[in-house]
Design a protein around this motif. Sequence first.
Motif, PDB file in Angstrom:
ATOM      1  N   CYS A  29      -2.452   9.616  -3.798  1.00  0.00           N
ATOM      2  CA  CYS A  29      -1.607   8.480  -4.225  1.00  0.00           C
ATOM      3  C   CYS A  29      -0.767   8.865  -5.442  1.00  0.00           C
ATOM      4  O   CYS A  29      -1.281   9.408  -6.419  1.00  0.00           O
ATOM      5  CB  CYS A  29      -2.478   7.268  -4.546  1.00  0.00           C
ATOM      6  SG  CYS A  29      -1.498   5.859  -5.074  1.00  0.00           S
ATOM      7  N   VAL A  76      -8.680  -3.326  -0.860  1.00  0.00           N
ATOM      8  CA  VAL A  76      -8.714  -2.293  -1.915  1.00  0.00           C
ATOM      9  C   VAL A  76      -7.404  -2.259  -2.704  1.00  0.00           C
ATOM     10  O   VAL A  76      -7.383  -2.457  -3.911  1.00  0.00           O
ATOM     11  CB  VAL A  76      -9.014  -0.899  -1.307  1.00  0.00           C
ATOM     12  CG1 VAL A  76      -8.927   0.183  -2.387  1.00  0.00           C
ATOM     13  CG2 VAL A  76     -10.394  -0.885  -0.666  1.00  0.00           C
ATOM     14  N   CYS A  77      -6.298  -2.052  -1.999  1.00  0.00           N
ATOM     15  CA  CYS A  77      -4.999  -1.970  -2.680  1.00  0.00           C
ATOM     16  C   CYS A  77      -4.410  -3.378  -2.742  1.00  0.00           C
ATOM     17  O   CYS A  77      -3.379  -3.681  -2.160  1.00  0.00           O
ATOM     18  CB  CYS A  77      -4.076  -1.001  -1.937  1.00  0.00           C
ATOM     19  SG  CYS A  77      -2.654  -0.529  -2.927  1.00  0.00           S
ATOM     20  N   CYS A  88     -10.645   3.926  -3.356  1.00  0.00           N
ATOM     21  CA  CYS A  88      -9.587   4.045  -2.336  1.00  0.00           C
ATOM     22  C   CYS A  88      -9.603   5.410  -1.658  1.00  0.00           C
ATOM     23  O   CYS A  88      -9.625   6.450  -2.335  1.00  0.00           O
ATOM     24  CB  CYS A  88      -8.226   3.809  -2.997  1.00  0.00           C
ATOM     25  SG  CYS A  88      -6.866   3.978  -1.839  1.00  0.00           S
ATOM     26  N   PRO A 111      -5.682  -3.157  -8.104  1.00  0.00           N
ATOM     27  CA  PRO A 111      -6.204  -2.390  -6.958  1.00  0.00           C
ATOM     28  C   PRO A 111      -7.433  -1.580  -7.374  1.00  0.00           C
ATOM     29  O   PRO A 111      -7.535  -1.148  -8.523  1.00  0.00           O
ATOM     30  CB  PRO A 111      -5.040  -1.464  -6.612  1.00  0.00           C
ATOM     31  CG  PRO A 111      -4.220  -1.375  -7.850  1.00  0.00           C
ATOM     32  CD  PRO A 111      -4.363  -2.692  -8.549  1.00  0.00           C
ATOM     33  N   LEU A 112      -8.342  -1.420  -6.406  1.00  0.00           N
ATOM     34  CA  LEU A 112      -9.592  -0.713  -6.704  1.00  0.00           C
ATOM     35  C   LEU A 112      -9.398   0.775  -6.409  1.00  0.00           C
ATOM     36  O   LEU A 112      -9.947   1.319  -5.440  1.00  0.00           O
ATOM     37  CB  LEU A 112     -10.722  -1.298  -5.843  1.00  0.00           C
ATOM     38  CG  LEU A 112     -10.875  -2.815  -5.935  1.00  0.00           C
ATOM     39  CD1 LEU A 112     -11.862  -3.327  -4.895  1.00  0.00           C
ATOM     40  CD2 LEU A 112     -11.319  -3.203  -7.339  1.00  0.00           C
ATOM     41  N   CYS A 113      -8.603   1.440  -7.235  1.00  0.00           N
ATOM     42  CA  CYS A 113      -8.204   2.819  -6.929  1.00  0.00           C
ATOM     43  C   CYS A 113      -9.400   3.760  -6.797  1.00  0.00           C
ATOM     44  O   CYS A 113      -9.379   4.678  -5.977  1.00  0.00           O
ATOM     45  CB  CYS A 113      -7.239   3.334  -7.987  1.00  0.00           C
ATOM     46  SG  CYS A 113      -5.714   2.382  -8.034  1.00  0.00           S
ATOM     47  N   VAL A 120       0.838  -1.202   0.000  1.00  0.00           N
ATOM     48  CA  VAL A 120       0.000   0.000   0.000  1.00  0.00           C
ATOM     49  C   VAL A 120       0.876   1.256   0.000  1.00  0.00           C
ATOM     50  O   VAL A 120       0.707   2.165  -0.826  1.00  0.00           O
ATOM     51  CB  VAL A 120      -0.922   0.023   1.248  1.00  0.00           C
ATOM     52  CG1 VAL A 120      -1.644   1.360   1.349  1.00  0.00           C
ATOM     53  CG2 VAL A 120      -1.915  -1.119   1.207  1.00  0.00           C
ATOM     54  N   THR A 169       0.861   6.807  -7.505  1.00  0.00           N
ATOM     55  CA  THR A 169       0.902   5.889  -8.653  1.00  0.00           C
ATOM     56  C   THR A 169      -0.498   5.532  -9.173  1.00  0.00           C
ATOM     57  O   THR A 169      -0.688   5.373 -10.349  1.00  0.00           O
ATOM     58  CB  THR A 169       1.607   4.558  -8.296  1.00  0.00           C
ATOM     59  OG1 THR A 169       0.830   3.872  -7.339  1.00  0.00           O
ATOM     60  CG2 THR A 169       3.000   4.790  -7.786  1.00  0.00           C
ATOM     61  N   LYS A 170      -1.433   5.342  -8.261  1.00  0.00           N
ATOM     62  CA  LYS A 170      -2.784   4.896  -8.624  1.00  0.00           C
ATOM     63  C   LYS A 170      -2.707   3.671  -9.539  1.00  0.00           C
ATOM     64  O   LYS A 170      -3.397   3.568 -10.550  1.00  0.00           O
ATOM     65  CB  LYS A 170      -3.565   6.010  -9.330  1.00  0.00           C
ATOM     66  CG  LYS A 170      -3.647   7.302  -8.520  1.00  0.00           C
ATOM     67  CD  LYS A 170      -4.390   8.346  -9.283  1.00  0.00           C
ATOM     68  CE  LYS A 170      -4.309   9.762  -8.775  1.00  0.00           C
ATOM     69  NZ  LYS A 170      -3.597  10.146  -7.614  1.00  0.00           N
ATOM     70  N   SER A 171      -1.831   2.757  -9.199  1.00  0.00           N
ATOM     71  CA  SER A 171      -1.669   1.571 -10.053  1.00  0.00           C
ATOM     72  C   SER A 171      -1.063   0.425  -9.264  1.00  0.00           C
ATOM     73  O   SER A 171      -0.588   0.602  -8.143  1.00  0.00           O
ATOM     74  CB  SER A 171      -0.756   1.890 -11.224  1.00  0.00           C
ATOM     75  OG  SER A 171       0.590   1.731 -10.826  1.00  0.00           O
ATOM     76  N   LEU A 199      -7.199   6.834  -0.375  1.00  0.00           N
ATOM     77  CA  LEU A 199      -5.916   7.522  -0.609  1.00  0.00           C
ATOM     78  C   LEU A 199      -5.790   8.053  -2.033  1.00  0.00           C
ATOM     79  O   LEU A 199      -4.763   8.638  -2.394  1.00  0.00           O
ATOM     80  CB  LEU A 199      -4.744   6.560  -0.332  1.00  0.00           C
ATOM     81  CG  LEU A 199      -4.707   5.863   1.034  1.00  0.00           C
ATOM     82  CD1 LEU A 199      -3.421   5.048   1.171  1.00  0.00           C
ATOM     83  CD2 LEU A 199      -4.804   6.882   2.165  1.00  0.00           C
ATOM     84  N   LEU A 200      -6.813   7.858  -2.830  1.00  0.00           N
ATOM     85  CA  LEU A 200      -6.713   8.165  -4.268  1.00  0.00           C
ATOM     86  C   LEU A 200      -6.220   9.589  -4.538  1.00  0.00           C
ATOM     87  O   LEU A 200      -5.355   9.806  -5.384  1.00  0.00           O
ATOM     88  CB  LEU A 200      -8.079   7.937  -4.938  1.00  0.00           C
ATOM     89  CG  LEU A 200      -8.133   8.256  -6.440  1.00  0.00           C
ATOM     90  CD1 LEU A 200      -7.266   7.270  -7.215  1.00  0.00           C
ATOM     91  CD2 LEU A 200      -9.567   8.197  -6.958  1.00  0.00           C
ATOM     92  N   ARG A 207       3.020   2.041  -3.176  1.00  0.00           N
ATOM     93  CA  ARG A 207       2.223   2.605  -4.285  1.00  0.00           C
ATOM     94  C   ARG A 207       1.821   4.046  -3.963  1.00  0.00           C
ATOM     95  O   ARG A 207       1.908   4.930  -4.812  1.00  0.00           O
ATOM     96  CB  ARG A 207       0.975   1.750  -4.493  1.00  0.00           C
ATOM     97  CG  ARG A 207       1.294   0.395  -5.081  1.00  0.00           C
ATOM     98  CD  ARG A 207       0.064  -0.471  -5.106  1.00  0.00           C
ATOM     99  NE  ARG A 207       0.360  -1.785  -5.663  1.00  0.00           N
ATOM    100  CZ  ARG A 207      -0.505  -2.790  -5.659  1.00  0.00           C
ATOM    101  NH1 ARG A 207      -1.700  -2.632  -5.129  1.00  0.00           N
ATOM    102  NH2 ARG A 207      -0.172  -3.941  -6.186  1.00  0.00           N
TER     103      ARG A 207
HETATM  104  S1  SF4 Z   1      -5.028   4.751  -5.151  1.00  0.00           S
HETATM  105 FE1  SF4 Z   1      -2.964   4.070  -4.641  1.00  0.00          FE
HETATM  106  S2  SF4 Z   1      -3.098   3.288  -2.557  1.00  0.00           S
HETATM  107 FE2  SF4 Z   1      -5.189   3.416  -3.383  1.00  0.00          FE
HETATM  108  S3  SF4 Z   1      -5.638   1.421  -4.291  1.00  0.00           S
HETATM  109 FE3  SF4 Z   1      -4.797   2.686  -5.910  1.00  0.00          FE
HETATM  110  S4  SF4 Z   1      -2.603   2.237  -5.877  1.00  0.00           S
HETATM  111 FE4  SF4 Z   1      -3.423   1.534  -3.929  1.00  0.00          FE
END
Ligand code: SF4
Length: 352
Positions: free
Chosen positions: A213, A196-197, A207, A202-204, A151, A215-217, A209-210, A154
Motif C-alpha cells: 500500500c 478494514v480499509c 490489512c 483504516p486498520l492498516c 480501497v 499510503t497506509k492511511s 495489502l499493507l 489508498r
Molecule cells: S494498508 Fe492501505 S489499503 Fe490497507 S487499510 Fe491501510 S490504507 Fe487501506
Amino acid sequence: MEQDREGEARGALFRALPTLLLPWYDQNKRDLPWRENTDPYRVLVSELMLQQTRVEAAREHYVRFLRALPTVEALAACPEDALFKLWEGLGYYSRARNLQRAARLICENGFPQTAEGLKRLPGVGEYTAGAVASIAFGAPAPAVDGNVVRVLSRYLGDALPAAQLRKAYAAALAPVYPAGRCGDFTQSLMELGATVCTPSSPLCLACPLLSLCRTKSDALPLPARKPERRHTEVTMLLFFAGENVALCRRPAGGVLAGMYAFYTEERALSAQAVEEALARAGAGGAKVGQGTAHRHVFSHIEWEITAYPVDCTGREAAVCAAFGVAFYPLGKVKAELSLPSAYRWALRLFKE
Ligand code: SF4
C-alpha cells in the motif's frame, strides 16, 4: 520514461491484488445470509438491497424477503402492496419496483448472464451488473463502488476525487480477475472496504495489502463536494374520523411515487389556512389540531414538515372528494400497509 515506470508499477500493484486478497478473504469473510450460495436471484436481491442500505440493516430484511419470495417467479407475481410491506424500512422504494420489473423480464426472457445483459434490467447499473455477473456467473466483471474506489485509491496513492477514478479502476481490474474465483475477488475488495480499509481509521496493521500500500492511511480519496440538498416546506394533513385515518397515493414521477401517504402540500400552511381550505372543501367545522414539526431527509431533498391532525368526523365524504384520500382503519395502516418513513413517524400523532 517516468510515466512508463509508473504504468508498470501500477500494473504490478493490480496484478498482486488477487494473491493478497483471496487468502485473506477466505479466512476473514463475514457470515452474511446472501453468501450462503450464488443463486443469481438471491445475488440480485442482495445487491439491489445493499445499493443504499448498510449491511446490518439489510440483513434481516433480506432473510424476510427471501422467505416470503424465494424465487424470481414469486417476486414477479407479488402484489405491489405486499412487496412494499416487505421492503418497509429499507427506503428508496423505487428499488423494490425495479426489482419486480427485473423479475418479470427475467421470467419472460431468462436470466442475463453477462454484465452487458444485466445492465439492461431496470435498476441495474454498472456496479450491480459487475457484482451479479462475477458473483453469480463467475464472469471477470469488476464491480467498483465507493468502497472499492476508497480501497484502491489508498493502495495506489491516487489523490483524485472518487468519481474520476471509478472507470479507470474498473478497466484496470478486469484483466486481473482470477479464473474460477471472480465472485470471491469482487467480494474480497468489498469486504476489505467494509471491514478494514474503512472511511476513517483504516486498520492498516490488519490489512493484507499493507506491504504494498502506497499510503497506509485514510487520507484518500479526496472528498467530492456534495450537492446541496433542496429544503422544502411541507404541510401534512392527518385526517381522521374515530379509528379511521385517511391516506392517498403519492403522485407519479416525484419522490415516493405511488406510495401510500397522508395528504401533502409542498408549502407551509398555518392552521388557519388549513381551516379555510377545509371550509372551501365543504368540510368546515372539522377540528384542526396543533401542528407538529418534523424534518425528513431524502438523498437530495430535505422536508421541513408541519403535520396537523384533522378530526373530520361526519365530514369524511367531503374530505375524500376534495383531497383525494380514502379512510382505512388505523390498525390496518400500522400492520398491513407500507407507509414510507417520511410519513410513518406521524402515526404517533393519532391517539389510540
Ligand atoms: S494498508 Fe492501505 S489499503 Fe490497507 S487499510 Fe491501510 S490504507 Fe487501506
